[in-house]
Design a protein around this motif. Structure first.
Motif, PDB file in Angstrom:
ATOM      1  N   GLN A 119       1.834  -9.314   4.781  1.00  0.00           N
ATOM      2  CA  GLN A 119       0.985  -8.417   5.575  1.00  0.00           C
ATOM      3  C   GLN A 119       0.636  -7.171   4.759  1.00  0.00           C
ATOM      4  O   GLN A 119      -0.531  -6.794   4.657  1.00  0.00           O
ATOM      5  CB  GLN A 119       1.706  -7.998   6.856  1.00  0.00           C
ATOM      6  CG  GLN A 119       1.019  -6.862   7.599  1.00  0.00           C
ATOM      7  CD  GLN A 119       1.983  -5.989   8.389  1.00  0.00           C
ATOM      8  OE1 GLN A 119       2.909  -6.486   8.996  1.00  0.00           O
ATOM      9  NE2 GLN A 119       1.757  -4.692   8.377  1.00  0.00           N
ATOM     10  N   LEU A 120       1.635  -6.537   4.172  1.00  0.00           N
ATOM     11  CA  LEU A 120       1.394  -5.342   3.373  1.00  0.00           C
ATOM     12  C   LEU A 120       0.521  -5.646   2.151  1.00  0.00           C
ATOM     13  O   LEU A 120      -0.361  -4.864   1.787  1.00  0.00           O
ATOM     14  CB  LEU A 120       2.718  -4.709   2.948  1.00  0.00           C
ATOM     15  CG  LEU A 120       3.518  -4.076   4.081  1.00  0.00           C
ATOM     16  CD1 LEU A 120       4.918  -3.706   3.591  1.00  0.00           C
ATOM     17  CD2 LEU A 120       2.807  -2.871   4.662  1.00  0.00           C
ATOM     18  N   PRO A 175       0.810  -1.221   0.000  1.00  0.00           N
ATOM     19  CA  PRO A 175       0.000   0.000   0.000  1.00  0.00           C
ATOM     20  C   PRO A 175       0.843   1.271   0.000  1.00  0.00           C
ATOM     21  O   PRO A 175       0.375   2.333  -0.389  1.00  0.00           O
ATOM     22  CB  PRO A 175      -0.838  -0.111   1.272  1.00  0.00           C
ATOM     23  CG  PRO A 175      -0.096  -1.054   2.145  1.00  0.00           C
ATOM     24  CD  PRO A 175       0.642  -1.984   1.224  1.00  0.00           C
ATOM     25  N   ILE A 189      -6.899  -7.458   5.441  1.00  0.00           N
ATOM     26  CA  ILE A 189      -6.560  -7.218   6.845  1.00  0.00           C
ATOM     27  C   ILE A 189      -6.367  -5.719   7.032  1.00  0.00           C
ATOM     28  O   ILE A 189      -6.213  -4.973   6.064  1.00  0.00           O
ATOM     29  CB  ILE A 189      -5.302  -8.006   7.306  1.00  0.00           C
ATOM     30  CG1 ILE A 189      -4.041  -7.493   6.624  1.00  0.00           C
ATOM     31  CG2 ILE A 189      -5.481  -9.498   7.101  1.00  0.00           C
ATOM     32  CD1 ILE A 189      -2.755  -8.105   7.178  1.00  0.00           C
ATOM     33  N   THR A 190      -6.360  -5.308   8.290  1.00  0.00           N
ATOM     34  CA  THR A 190      -6.130  -3.904   8.595  1.00  0.00           C
ATOM     35  C   THR A 190      -5.274  -3.800   9.845  1.00  0.00           C
ATOM     36  O   THR A 190      -5.137  -4.758  10.596  1.00  0.00           O
ATOM     37  CB  THR A 190      -7.465  -3.140   8.765  1.00  0.00           C
ATOM     38  OG1 THR A 190      -7.205  -1.749   8.796  1.00  0.00           O
ATOM     39  CG2 THR A 190      -8.196  -3.563  10.027  1.00  0.00           C
ATOM     40  N   ARG A 191      -4.727  -2.625  10.043  1.00  0.00           N
ATOM     41  CA  ARG A 191      -3.902  -2.375  11.228  1.00  0.00           C
ATOM     42  C   ARG A 191      -4.620  -1.401  12.152  1.00  0.00           C
ATOM     43  O   ARG A 191      -5.342  -0.520  11.691  1.00  0.00           O
ATOM     44  CB  ARG A 191      -2.530  -1.843  10.839  1.00  0.00           C
ATOM     45  CG  ARG A 191      -2.574  -0.543  10.068  1.00  0.00           C
ATOM     46  CD  ARG A 191      -1.217   0.037   9.751  1.00  0.00           C
ATOM     47  NE  ARG A 191      -0.494  -0.771   8.778  1.00  0.00           N
ATOM     48  CZ  ARG A 191       0.792  -0.631   8.530  1.00  0.00           C
ATOM     49  NH1 ARG A 191       1.503   0.281   9.145  1.00  0.00           N
ATOM     50  NH2 ARG A 191       1.379  -1.374   7.643  1.00  0.00           N
ATOM     51  N   GLY A 224      -7.149  -5.183   1.017  1.00  0.00           N
ATOM     52  CA  GLY A 224      -8.308  -4.968   1.880  1.00  0.00           C
ATOM     53  C   GLY A 224      -8.762  -6.194   2.644  1.00  0.00           C
ATOM     54  O   GLY A 224      -9.918  -6.270   3.063  1.00  0.00           O
ATOM     55  N   ARG A 251      -8.146  -9.316  10.751  1.00  0.00           N
ATOM     56  CA  ARG A 251      -8.821  -9.503   9.460  1.00  0.00           C
ATOM     57  C   ARG A 251     -10.017  -8.576   9.373  1.00  0.00           C
ATOM     58  O   ARG A 251     -10.542  -8.105  10.375  1.00  0.00           O
ATOM     59  CB  ARG A 251      -9.302 -10.953   9.315  1.00  0.00           C
ATOM     60  CG  ARG A 251      -8.176 -11.913   9.085  1.00  0.00           C
ATOM     61  CD  ARG A 251      -8.675 -13.317   8.854  1.00  0.00           C
ATOM     62  NE  ARG A 251      -9.143 -13.889  10.115  1.00  0.00           N
ATOM     63  CZ  ARG A 251     -10.167 -14.712  10.227  1.00  0.00           C
ATOM     64  NH1 ARG A 251     -10.854 -15.097   9.180  1.00  0.00           N
ATOM     65  NH2 ARG A 251     -10.507 -15.179  11.397  1.00  0.00           N
ATOM     66  N   LEU A 254      -2.776  -6.108  14.183  1.00  0.00           N
ATOM     67  CA  LEU A 254      -3.419  -6.477  12.923  1.00  0.00           C
ATOM     68  C   LEU A 254      -4.640  -7.355  13.187  1.00  0.00           C
ATOM     69  O   LEU A 254      -4.651  -8.141  14.125  1.00  0.00           O
ATOM     70  CB  LEU A 254      -2.453  -7.271  12.045  1.00  0.00           C
ATOM     71  CG  LEU A 254      -1.100  -6.639  11.746  1.00  0.00           C
ATOM     72  CD1 LEU A 254      -0.152  -7.659  11.135  1.00  0.00           C
ATOM     73  CD2 LEU A 254      -1.279  -5.450  10.826  1.00  0.00           C
ATOM     74  N   GLU A 314      -3.020  -6.000   3.304  1.00  0.00           N
ATOM     75  CA  GLU A 314      -3.564  -4.673   3.597  1.00  0.00           C
ATOM     76  C   GLU A 314      -3.953  -3.981   2.290  1.00  0.00           C
ATOM     77  O   GLU A 314      -5.027  -3.376   2.195  1.00  0.00           O
ATOM     78  CB  GLU A 314      -2.545  -3.819   4.353  1.00  0.00           C
ATOM     79  CG  GLU A 314      -2.384  -4.203   5.805  1.00  0.00           C
ATOM     80  CD  GLU A 314      -1.437  -3.262   6.528  1.00  0.00           C
ATOM     81  OE1 GLU A 314      -1.697  -2.048   6.548  1.00  0.00           O
ATOM     82  OE2 GLU A 314      -0.420  -3.760   7.064  1.00  0.00           O
TER      83      GLU A 314
END
Length: 98
Positions: free
Chosen positions: A76-77, A12, A85-87, A83, A97, A95, A80
């Motif tokens: 992970q990135l 991202p 997973i999110t932090r 869309g 889901r 983190l 993200e």
């Protein structure tokens, strides 16, 4: 030249510059991350996620957990960017889901 299957991994922070990575390692890490991350906040820290997913990784792809940290961050990135997973805006980073 390797004939191993490749997939594009997104970031991202650099959306116009995906990188080609080994498909088997990507899929193994993706499956492990999605298996350990909860659906609800606050989620897990990256260290907690890594500790939980290491036993799920195939030893043939990640012998002794070798390179798992790099793959964890990269996937992970990618997740993200896609869309999935999110932090949480927290310290340390957490983190979960979507």
């Amino acid at each position: 030249m390797s004939l191993a299957a490749k997939v594009l991994m997104e970031n991202p922070n650099s959306p116009d510059r995906p990188i080609r990575v080994d498909a088997d390692k990507y899929q193994a890490m993706r499956d492990a991350i999605l298996a350990v991350l909860p659906v609800t906040a606050p989620g897990l820290t990256v260290a907690e996620a890594k500790a939980r997913l290491l036993p799920l990784l195939p030893e043939t792809l990640f012998p002794g957990g070798d390179k798992a940290g790099w793959w964890l961050k990269g996937v992970q990135l990618d997740l993200e960017a896609k869309g999935l997973i999110t932090r949480q805006d927290s310290k340390p980073l957490r983190l979960h889901r979507l």
